[in-house]
Design an enzyme around this catalytic site. Structure first.
Site, PDB file in Angstrom:
ATOM      1  N   ARG A   1      71.465  46.536  87.754  1.00 59.98           N
ATOM      2  CA  ARG A   1      70.281  45.761  88.442  1.00 59.98           C
ATOM      3  C   ARG A   1      71.136  44.281  88.684  1.00 59.98           C
ATOM      4  NH1 ARG A   1      68.000  49.856  89.151  1.00 59.98           N
ATOM      5  NH2 ARG A   1      65.659  50.020  88.322  1.00 59.98           N
TER       6      ARG A   1
ATOM      7  N   GLU B   1      67.490  41.532  96.800  1.00 62.12           N
ATOM      8  CA  GLU B   1      67.841  42.927  97.915  1.00 62.12           C
ATOM      9  C   GLU B   1      66.643  42.916  98.953  1.00 62.12           C
ATOM     10  OE1 GLU B   1      68.059  46.533  95.187  1.00 62.12           O
ATOM     11  OE2 GLU B   1      69.418  45.593  93.901  1.00 62.12           O
TER      12      GLU B   1
ATOM     13  N   HIS C   1      72.115  49.806  97.214  1.00 62.98           N
ATOM     14  CA  HIS C   1      71.349  50.472  95.936  1.00 62.98           C
ATOM     15  C   HIS C   1      70.968  51.848  96.201  1.00 62.98           C
ATOM     16  CE1 HIS C   1      68.185  49.130  92.765  1.00 62.98           C
ATOM     17  NE2 HIS C   1      68.673  50.627  92.383  1.00 62.98           N
TER      18      HIS C   1
HETATM   19  C1  DGY Z   1      66.694  53.609  89.036  1.00 64.82           C
HETATM   20  O1  DGY Z   1      66.618  54.751  88.840  1.00 64.82           O
HETATM   21  O2  DGY Z   1      66.447  52.435  88.209  1.00 64.82           O
HETATM   22  C2  DGY Z   1      67.493  53.146  90.258  1.00 64.82           C
HETATM   23  O3  DGY Z   1      67.869  51.868  90.485  1.00 64.82           O
HETATM   24  C3  DGY Z   1      67.076  53.822  91.333  1.00 64.82           C
HETATM   25  O4  DGY Z   1      67.397  54.915  91.628  1.00 64.82           O
END
Ligand code: DGY
Length: 327
Positions: free
Chosen positions: A237, A266, A285
């Site tokens: 993240r 984002e 992402h």
């Molecule tokens: C998640 O699954 O947490 C990713 O960031 C999105 O696929």
């Protein structure tokens, strides 16, 4: 039977599963996520919310949704909703563990390799007509084979990244809340305090969820601890990294480069200084974005909803309401 709001069009059989179970489904048709006020209104009318990582479900939205029984996130991460607050209101929160670990690990490796070997910079230069000849000094990268990889967060994705590293004969260090002796023995991993891992690694790959403890886990002091030749890879993240500190570390040469699938915010605004560094690779992402994996993630979210609307616990809960809503 219930009313399900899906915040985006999703691949695979998820929609069919929900309708076959007798539920009415409304899918938001926009290319962008529903704006917060729309999301709140949709949740207020739904028995189940099928959300993605970009749908920020506030506690206020939950409180204003009297019939809502579940927020089924199509993601393994769930920092876009407060599961404790939801549990207090009798609302389940679910995620999609397991299914995306290998796909995300593939992407972490794609980013690592791209940053190490100038894949993106080379492509960009070639398209711009810069390929004049074979150059003994052009696009000199760093070797991955035999280098040291530091994995921060050894959950299922971190482990999948570590498994791939054995093929590159890398020394693999990890930092994690819990020691994993079985994996240490199986893969030759070595546990390190974060500061030591950072000091020893040629590549640092982040795989922690975003929590109050991990927010800005990587900041000025951590970048200063890294080798000036090291590359940071982030598929977790954006908030795990103090982005201003990262920009400063790249500017000052405290680290050599970064490969980021996640940023703050984002999408990353086009005036971000990060775009100005040739040694930074940025993707939008997409670490879990294979057709098979995204389809399975969507189906898992649907299966969680079907279970809850049937009056049974979901398959992948991340919270445990003491009194789940019944009506
Ligand atoms: C998640 O699954 O947490 C990713 O960031 C999105 O696929």
């Amino acid at each position: 039977m219930g009313h399900v709001f899906i915040s985006r069009a999703v691949p695979g059989r998820a929609l069919d599963l929900l309708t076959a179970a007798g539920h009415s489904v409304e899918t938001w048709s926009g290319d962008l996520p529903p704006p917060p006020e729309t999301l709140g209104a949709k949740l207020a009318a739904a028995h189940a919310a099928f959300t993605t990582v970009v749908d920020f479900v506030s506690t206020g939205m939950l409180a204003a949704a009297p019939r809502l029984k579940i927020v089924a996130n199509m993601a393994v991460g769930y920092d876009n909703v407060d599961p404790v607050a939801a549990a207090g209101m009798g609302i389940w929160v679910t995620n999609t563990p397991g299914v995306l670990a290998e796909t995300t690990a593939d992407m972490a490796w794609a980013l690592l390799m791209a940053a190490a070997r100038n894949v993106v910079a080379g492509d960009r230069d070639t398209r711009a007509g810069g390929w004049q000849t074979w150059s003994p000094t052009g696009f000199l990268g760093v070797d991955v084979f035999g280098a040291t990889l530091g994995i921060v967060g050894l959950g299922e994705i971190g482990e999948a990244v570590a498994r791939r590293a054995t093929g590159f004969k890398m020394r693999v260090l990890y930092h994690s809340r819990t020691h994993k002796p079985a994996l240490e023995a199986d893969l030759g991993l070595e546990h390190r305090p974060l500061s030591e891992l950072l000091a020893e690694s040629d590549f640092v790959s982040l795989h922690t969820p975003l929590t109050a403890e991990t927010r800005h886990l990587m900041s000025t002091g951590q970048f200063a601890a890294m080798k000036p030749s090291a590359i940071l890879v982030n598929t977790s993240r954006g908030g795990v990294v103090d982005q201003d500190a990262l920009i400063e570390a790249l500017r000052s040469g405290a680290i050599a480069g970064a490969a980021l699938d996640v940023t703050t915010p984002e999408p990353l605004p086009l005036d971000s200084p990060l775009y100005g560094f040739p040694n930074v690779v940025i993707t939008p992402h997409i670490a879990s974005a294979s057709l098979a994996t995204r389809s399975r993630m969507a189906e898992m979210a649907a299966e969680n909803i079907i279970a809850v609307l049937k009056g049974t616990p979901p398959i992948h809960p991340v919270n445990h309401p003491a009194n789940p809503r019944q009506t």
